[in-house]
Design a protein around this motif. Structure first.
Motif, PDB file in Angstrom:
ATOM      1  N   LEU A 160       0.821  -1.203   0.000  1.00 48.59           N
ATOM      2  CA  LEU A 160       0.000   0.000   0.000  1.00 48.59           C
ATOM      3  C   LEU A 160       0.857   1.257   0.000  1.00 48.59           C
ATOM      4  CD1 LEU A 160      -2.454  -0.905   2.848  1.00 48.59           C
ATOM      5  CD2 LEU A 160      -2.994  -0.815   0.426  1.00 48.59           C
ATOM      6  N   PHE A 161       1.970   1.151   0.714  1.00 47.39           N
ATOM      7  CA  PHE A 161       2.792   2.332   0.947  1.00 47.39           C
ATOM      8  C   PHE A 161       3.803   2.594  -0.113  1.00 47.39           C
ATOM      9  CE2 PHE A 161       2.358   3.623   5.259  1.00 47.39           C
ATOM     10  CZ  PHE A 161       1.807   2.542   5.888  1.00 47.39           C
ATOM     11  N   MET A 225       7.695   6.910   5.646  1.00 47.42           N
ATOM     12  CA  MET A 225       6.252   6.971   5.886  1.00 47.42           C
ATOM     13  C   MET A 225       5.820   6.069   7.033  1.00 47.42           C
ATOM     14  SD  MET A 225       4.595   6.866   2.082  1.00 47.42           S
ATOM     15  CE  MET A 225       2.887   7.079   2.587  1.00 47.42           C
ATOM     16  N   ALA A 253       3.315  10.029  15.909  1.00 46.79           N
ATOM     17  CA  ALA A 253       2.347  11.101  15.678  1.00 46.79           C
ATOM     18  C   ALA A 253       3.056  12.389  15.274  1.00 46.79           C
ATOM     19  CB  ALA A 253       1.509  11.326  16.932  1.00 46.79           C
ATOM     20  N   GLU A 254       4.105  12.725  16.024  1.00 48.27           N
ATOM     21  CA  GLU A 254       4.843  13.962  15.723  1.00 48.27           C
ATOM     22  C   GLU A 254       5.452  13.927  14.337  1.00 48.27           C
ATOM     23  OE1 GLU A 254       6.396  14.639  20.291  1.00 48.27           O
ATOM     24  OE2 GLU A 254       7.867  14.217  18.707  1.00 48.27           O
ATOM     25  N   LYS A 256       4.638  12.006  11.834  1.00 41.93           N
ATOM     26  CA  LYS A 256       3.710  11.534  10.797  1.00 41.93           C
ATOM     27  C   LYS A 256       4.194  10.225  10.178  1.00 41.93           C
ATOM     28  CE  LYS A 256       1.616  14.358   8.060  1.00 41.93           C
ATOM     29  NZ  LYS A 256       0.329  13.661   8.276  1.00 41.93           N
ATOM     30  N   LEU A 257       4.238   9.241  11.035  1.00 41.99           N
ATOM     31  CA  LEU A 257       4.622   7.920  10.574  1.00 41.99           C
ATOM     32  C   LEU A 257       3.493   6.942  10.860  1.00 41.99           C
ATOM     33  CD1 LEU A 257       8.236   7.887  12.041  1.00 41.99           C
ATOM     34  CD2 LEU A 257       7.642   8.094   9.615  1.00 41.99           C
ATOM     35  N   PHE A 258       3.275   6.050   9.916  1.00 40.95           N
ATOM     36  CA  PHE A 258       2.275   5.000  10.077  1.00 40.95           C
ATOM     37  C   PHE A 258       2.926   3.891  10.893  1.00 40.95           C
ATOM     38  CE2 PHE A 258      -1.548   3.068   8.011  1.00 40.95           C
ATOM     39  CZ  PHE A 258      -1.410   1.769   8.479  1.00 40.95           C
ATOM     40  N   THR A 293      -6.257   9.427  15.793  1.00 38.52           N
ATOM     41  CA  THR A 293      -5.548   9.847  14.589  1.00 38.52           C
ATOM     42  C   THR A 293      -4.373   8.957  14.194  1.00 38.52           C
ATOM     43  OG1 THR A 293      -4.138  11.329  15.857  1.00 38.52           O
ATOM     44  CG2 THR A 293      -6.113  12.290  14.868  1.00 38.52           C
ATOM     45  N   GLU A 295      -2.321   6.237  12.877  1.00 37.69           N
ATOM     46  CA  GLU A 295      -2.674   5.067  12.069  1.00 37.69           C
ATOM     47  C   GLU A 295      -1.781   3.897  12.459  1.00 37.69           C
ATOM     48  OE1 GLU A 295      -2.375   8.405   9.362  1.00 37.69           O
ATOM     49  OE2 GLU A 295      -2.868   6.922   7.829  1.00 37.69           O
ATOM     50  N   ASN A 321      -7.690   3.456  12.781  1.00 43.54           N
ATOM     51  CA  ASN A 321      -7.666   4.848  12.310  1.00 43.54           C
ATOM     52  C   ASN A 321      -7.289   5.025  10.848  1.00 43.54           C
ATOM     53  OD1 ASN A 321      -8.434   5.996  14.779  1.00 43.54           O
ATOM     54  ND2 ASN A 321      -6.318   6.072  15.509  1.00 43.54           N
ATOM     55  N   LEU A 322      -7.588   4.036  10.019  1.00 47.73           N
ATOM     56  CA  LEU A 322      -7.254   4.222   8.612  1.00 47.73           C
ATOM     57  C   LEU A 322      -8.333   5.008   7.891  1.00 47.73           C
ATOM     58  CD1 LEU A 322      -4.948   2.190   9.089  1.00 47.73           C
ATOM     59  CD2 LEU A 322      -5.370   1.379   6.781  1.00 47.73           C
TER      60      LEU A 322
ATOM     61  N   GLN B   7      -1.903  17.389  13.248  1.00 46.51           N
ATOM     62  CA  GLN B   7      -2.122  15.966  13.039  1.00 46.51           C
ATOM     63  C   GLN B   7      -3.583  15.579  13.045  1.00 46.51           C
ATOM     64  OE1 GLN B   7       0.033  14.290  16.206  1.00 46.51           O
ATOM     65  NE2 GLN B   7      -1.649  14.322  17.649  1.00 46.51           N
ATOM     66  N   LYS B  11      -3.893  12.461   7.556  1.00 46.08           N
ATOM     67  CA  LYS B  11      -3.432  11.108   7.796  1.00 46.08           C
ATOM     68  C   LYS B  11      -2.167  10.854   6.998  1.00 46.08           C
ATOM     69  CE  LYS B  11      -7.765   8.906   9.054  1.00 46.08           C
ATOM     70  NZ  LYS B  11      -7.563   8.677  10.491  1.00 46.08           N
ATOM     71  N   VAL B  12      -1.384   9.886   7.458  1.00 47.62           N
ATOM     72  CA  VAL B  12      -0.168   9.521   6.731  1.00 47.62           C
ATOM     73  C   VAL B  12      -0.549   8.811   5.435  1.00 47.62           C
ATOM     74  CG1 VAL B  12       1.943   8.167   6.782  1.00 47.62           C
ATOM     75  CG2 VAL B  12       1.120   9.249   8.877  1.00 47.62           C
ATOM     76  N   ASN B  19       0.507   4.096  -2.558  1.00 45.03           N
ATOM     77  CA  ASN B  19       1.038   3.597  -3.819  1.00 45.03           C
ATOM     78  C   ASN B  19      -0.047   3.751  -4.895  1.00 45.03           C
ATOM     79  OD1 ASN B  19       2.003   2.073  -5.948  1.00 45.03           O
ATOM     80  ND2 ASN B  19       2.371   0.213  -4.757  1.00 45.03           N
TER      81      ASN B  19
END
Lengths: 472, 488
Positions: A160-161, A225, A253-254, A256-258, A293, A295, A321-322, B7, B11-12, B19
């Motif tokens: 996905l990423f 990510m 969170a800070e 912005k990492l999944f 929030t 993810e 949280n997706l 935040q 969302k990330v 992708n």
């Protein structure tokens, strides 16, 4: 004619040679050469060849059954009854096995385990898993729609990423030492491994300063990510404290990492002062804004823990949280793989929903479970620490010991001459001379100039293994 | 802290940051119409009134779901492999016990719960190689060229991963039939490869014309680097069984144009029509002599999900690679190791499929009887489907020579097409959705498989038991006539 042939051969080489560079970048696991050699030696022993040892003991792989662990009877009885429902009419099987099997068969289309299931798994099993998760997390709600039953779930989520090239290439932070397969999967998809070192001296803790350093460095050349954590650790066996998990969540969170939380060893906690707490539960307990929030994808499996059913390939991922549009794409992506093998799904159902007190199989089941999880970790750690040239951090959880080897300079030099990682050379010699197969630390990545071994700790014949290791 | 306000919004992982190739993935067989069918099933359970009492899922090639019985011998062996205590149970015949013991010997710790080698259990690969040799009249097969896979899909996707490379104009193109099984289009979309369509000839029973292959290839070479040619035989969704001549032509074409051949042969036992016969690509290749057999690169795929076994839930399969460059093969071996191993019960089942009871063995006569009954029942339903559909004006169904599906063409009135377009729906999706809502029958629209512009189809399995199938077909007939009337 000759030119024609030459051209043909040359052309043949060129059709497939130009394969994707991503694939070339996958580092083959050293394990393979050890496994091959172990298999050869085992074969030779069977044919009566003389060796300084009678049996080969292979404790290198995270595969309990291969190592001699017995499967849980209830699990196998249920599976056999599902496979061959005539057994349901025999007196051979306990009543709770029969009712579980009947129940499961009713869920299957055509009442056969040979049918496809829904993409995310049999709804009843998704439901069992959601209740299991909720119970485990002291009541934090879990929704079946967020649970996808799938083997190889980590790779599916990575797909996905991962995209982009150059500075836009997706990076995922991964621990060092780590599971080599995750890194291989990431590389094969064209992603960047962003390593962050666990702190060996502190018992393999996750340190925020190290994670910040790793991230800052990575941002210069890729697009991080995601943050992959393994708790309990593989191979290092640390069990994160609640505070540590909170810190990691805040960091994610800070920055912005999944969060990708591999929690497959959640059953294997040996240190009585340690406790497995799930990322999901901690996230929930932190409250908003984090809890609604950040993810998270948490992974669990029937391959590890007390069931050890690696070959059935039953696993699941729970999403938290997706974005709902993204969930739609996840579903479509998963659907191309049809469904997970039904036997694996059945194993998960039993993991999530074991026999209850009063059921015919209850006692035997939990006795099996106790014996399996009963672990020699403490003894192993003490023994290792008593050996010259070895040191081992507390093995709080997981299924491996990951002691550090303090090798003499001569040994390191010899290995480098041979073009082989020093700990791999040690493993090969151990195999040849003692018939003991363990894994090298090099395949997990480790700090430069450190060397480690990896082997599983929860086998019945541990007492036999240790003396061998000692004397070596 | 300032980060808190940021935040909450972003969302990330969003549709913009994910992708982008994954967004292009579609898989009609389990797509929107099936999701609606599942919803309707829920509604029925909740007591909602509908013009029908059950949903019939004729969308997916799942024989057991439609009541097909498993092969007794296979399930006996697998039960014993799972719970070896059953090995001393008198109800099981000796030959089944022998197979179970042999399989368990090949497993780590004698348990199907142990990981196997990534390429698959060795004795199973050996048995597969022997099966292939027998099937192909003695053409040698090396177990080292056999990879056990998680269904055929796993092998297909792995090979495509290996093949896809390059950028821009040199990006890999992969030739695939239209209509096709949408796993191929999904995999190609995700890999960002170029899908190169070649049309099967509907007027000639969905046959493959080499001239069409040439056209497609020439077109493709202007904008990509075509390296592979995929063919599904017997065909899905079209059900045609390619003639031997056709297979030779394709091989010659692949040889000349330096294309890697991918032969999806999962329906190899599902051949029904008189005069049709399954010819494996490998066999034909070798019978064409060394000029071809030592140069053409081929991967053949098989599975436990179809044929007479119908064991979809086991996710068993294998692929055989022929003439693969050793360096590439090393990469392939590396690639499969990333996913650990295919489910072991599926590997065990594949062993039984390639090594079934032999004459003289206790289970032989039951096995043969069961297999024959299943295959002839499928043949009968194939014939019935074609026959009944062809009685409906506006529906034209090619002979279902093999596989498990009919793929009839439907003529839709212009008004219906317009209404569909207004709704942003493919016309055959519009048709199939209406069919679902009015009759509870779930089919897959032809647009999910690909078809010539301006034509419309649906794919319907031949799998429901005969009585149900007749009811289904008559409902489709009634619906079609109503639909035509409504939109004339």
């Amino acid at each position: 004619m000759k030119n024609e042939n030459n051209r043909r051969i040359k052309n043949k080489m060129s059709v497939l040679r130009a394969i994707s560079p991503d694939l070339s970048r996958i580092r083959l696991v050293d394990q393979d050469c050890l496994s091959k050699r172990a298999a050869q030696i085992r074969e030779a022993l069977l044919q009566g060849l003389e060796r300084p040892f009678k049996h080969l003991i292979d404790i290198s792989l995270g595969d309990a059954h291969r190592g001699g662990l017995q499967p849980i009877t209830f699990v196998r009885q249920v599976i056999s009854a599902c496979l061959y429902p005539s057994l349901l009419d025999s007196g051979r099987l306990p009543t709770d096995v029969k009712s579980r099997a009947r129940n499961l068969l009713k869920q299957c289309e055509g009442e056969s385990v040979g049918s496809y299931t829904a993409t995310c798994g049999l709804p009843k099993i998704q439901h069992s898993l959601s209740e299991f998760i909720s119970r485990r997390d002291r009541g934090v709600p879990s929704s079946p729609e967020n649970i996808f039953i799938t083997s190889g779930s980590q790779q599916l989520v990575l797909r996905l990423f991962v995209h982009g090239k150059g500075s836009l290439q997706t990076g995922i932070m991964t621990p060092v030492p780590s599971s080599p397969l995750f890194n291989m999967a990431l590389s094969s998809l064209g992603g960047a491994v962003v390593p962050y070192h666990l702190c060996e001296e502190e018992g393999w803790t996750l340190r925020l300063d190290e994670m910040r350093r790793a991230l800052a460095t990575a941002r210069r050349h890729c697009n991080p990510m995601g943050l992959y954590v393994i708790n309990p650790g593989n191979p290092v066996g640390q069990v994160q404290s609640q505070k540590s998990i909170e810190d990691v969540i805040r960091f994610a969170a800070e920055e912005k990492l999944f969060l990708l939380a591999d929690e497959v060893y959640q059953d294997s906690v040996h240190d009585p002062t340690a406790e497995f707490v799930s990322y999901k539960r901690v996230l929930h307990e932190m409250g908003p804004p984090y809890s609604n929030t950040v993810e998270l994808a948490s992974f669990n499996s029937a391959s590890k823990g007390f069931m050890g059913e690696c070959g059935l390939r039953g696993g699941y991922v729970e999403f938290v949280n997706l974005d709902s549009a993204v969930m739609g794409h996840i579903y479509t992506l998963f659907s191309t793989e049809a469904c997970t093998a039904v036997m694996g799904q059945i194993a998960l159902d039993i993991m999530a929903n074991p026999p209850r007190s009063g059921d015919a199989s209850y006692t035997a089941f939990f006795e099996n479970r106790r014996n399996t999880l009963n672990n020699n970790a403490k003894r192993v750690q003490e023994t290792l620490n008593s050996l010259d040239g070895m040191s081992c951090q507390p093995i709080r959880g997981g299924i491996y010991a990951f002691p550090q080897l303090h090798l003499p300079a001569r040994a390191v030099a010899k290995a480098e001459e041979a073009g082989v990682a020093p700990d791999l050379l040690y493993c090969m010699l151990l195999l040849e001379e003692m018939g003991l197969c363990v894994g090298p630390g090099s395949e997990h990545l480790q700090r430069k100039d450190t060397h480690h071994l990896r082997y599983i700790t929860h086998l019945p014949d541990e007492p036999i293994v240790q003396p061998r290791a000692n004397s070596y | 802290k300032s980060h808190q306000t940021n935040q909450c919004v972003c969302k990330v992982l969003t549709v913009d940051t994910m992708n982008s190739c994954v967004k292009k993935v579609e898989y009609a067989v389990r797509g929107p119409i099936v999701l609606r069918a599942v919803q309707i099933e829920k509604e029925l359970k909740e007591g909602v009134q509908k013009p029908f009492s059950e949903v019939i899922k004729a969308n997916i090639g799942d024989a057991h779901a439609m009541g097909q019985q498993p092969i007794t011998f296979f399930r006996q062996v697998l039960a014993m492999c799972s719970y070896p205590e059953l090995l001393d149970d008198d109800r099981f015949p000796e030959d089944a016990k022998g197979r179970a013991r042999r399989i368990l010997q090949g497993c780590g710790g004698q348990s199907i719960g142990a990981y196997s080698a990534s390429q698959g259990i060795e004795c199973v690969r050996q048995d597969v190689a022997r099966y292939v040799e027998r099937r192909d009249g003695g053409v040698p097969s090396d177990p080292d060229n056999i990879y056990l896979t998680t269904g055929a899909s796993d092998g297909i996707v792995t090979m495509l991963k290996l093949l896809v490379a390059g950028e821009g104009r040199s990006r890999t193109g992969v030739m695939i039939s239209i209509p096709q099984y949408p796993l191929y289009s999904a995999a190609l979309a995700e890999l960002g490869a170029v899908q190169v369509n070649y049309f099967l000839n509907e007027e000639r029973c969905w046959s493959l014309d080499v001239s069409e292959l040439r056209r497609a290839l020439a077109d493709a070479r202007r904008h990509c680097n075509p390296r592979a040619l995929c063919i599904i035989n017997p065909g899905n969704p079209t059900g045609q069984v390619q003639s031997r001549q056709c297979i030779e032509d394709v091989i010659r074409f692949a040889a000349k144009e330096r294309l890697f051949l991918m032969a999806d042969e999962v329906y190899q036992d599902n051949v029904y029509a008189e005069g049709c016969e399954f010819h494996s690509f490998k066999k034909v290749l070798f019978e064409m002599g060394p000029e071809f057999s030592s140069t053409v690169e081929l991967a053949s795929f098989h599975s436990t999900s179809k044929c007479y076994m119908g064991e979809c839930g086991f996710r068993g399969g294998y692929m055989e690679v022929v003439n693969m460059d050793p360096e590439v093969k090393a990469q392939l071996t590396k690639l499969v190791s990333v996913r650990l191993c295919p489910p072991v019960p599926g590997q065990a089942l594949m062993d039984l499929v390639v090594n079934p009871p032999q004459p003289g063995e206790p289970s032989y006569s039951t096995f043969i009887r069961e297999r024959k009954a299943t295959l002839s029942s499928l043949a009968e339903r194939a014939r019935l489907t074609e026959q009944i559909l062809n009685t409906v004006p506006g529906i034209a169904c090619n002979p279902v020579q093999g596989a498990m599906y009919s793929f009839p063409r439907v003529t839709l009135p212009a008004r219906a097409i317009r209404e569909a377009e207004e709704r942003g729906q493919a016309p055959d999706m519009f048709y199939c959705m209406k069919l679902l809502e009015e009759t509870g029958i779930c089919l897959v629209p032809g647009s999910g498989f690909g078809q010539r512009d301006g034509t419309f189809h649906f794919r319907m399995t031949i799998l429901p038991p005969t009585d149900k199938l007749k009811i289904l077909l008559s409902k489709v007939k009634d619906f079609h006539q109503r639909f035509i009337q409504q939109y004339s």
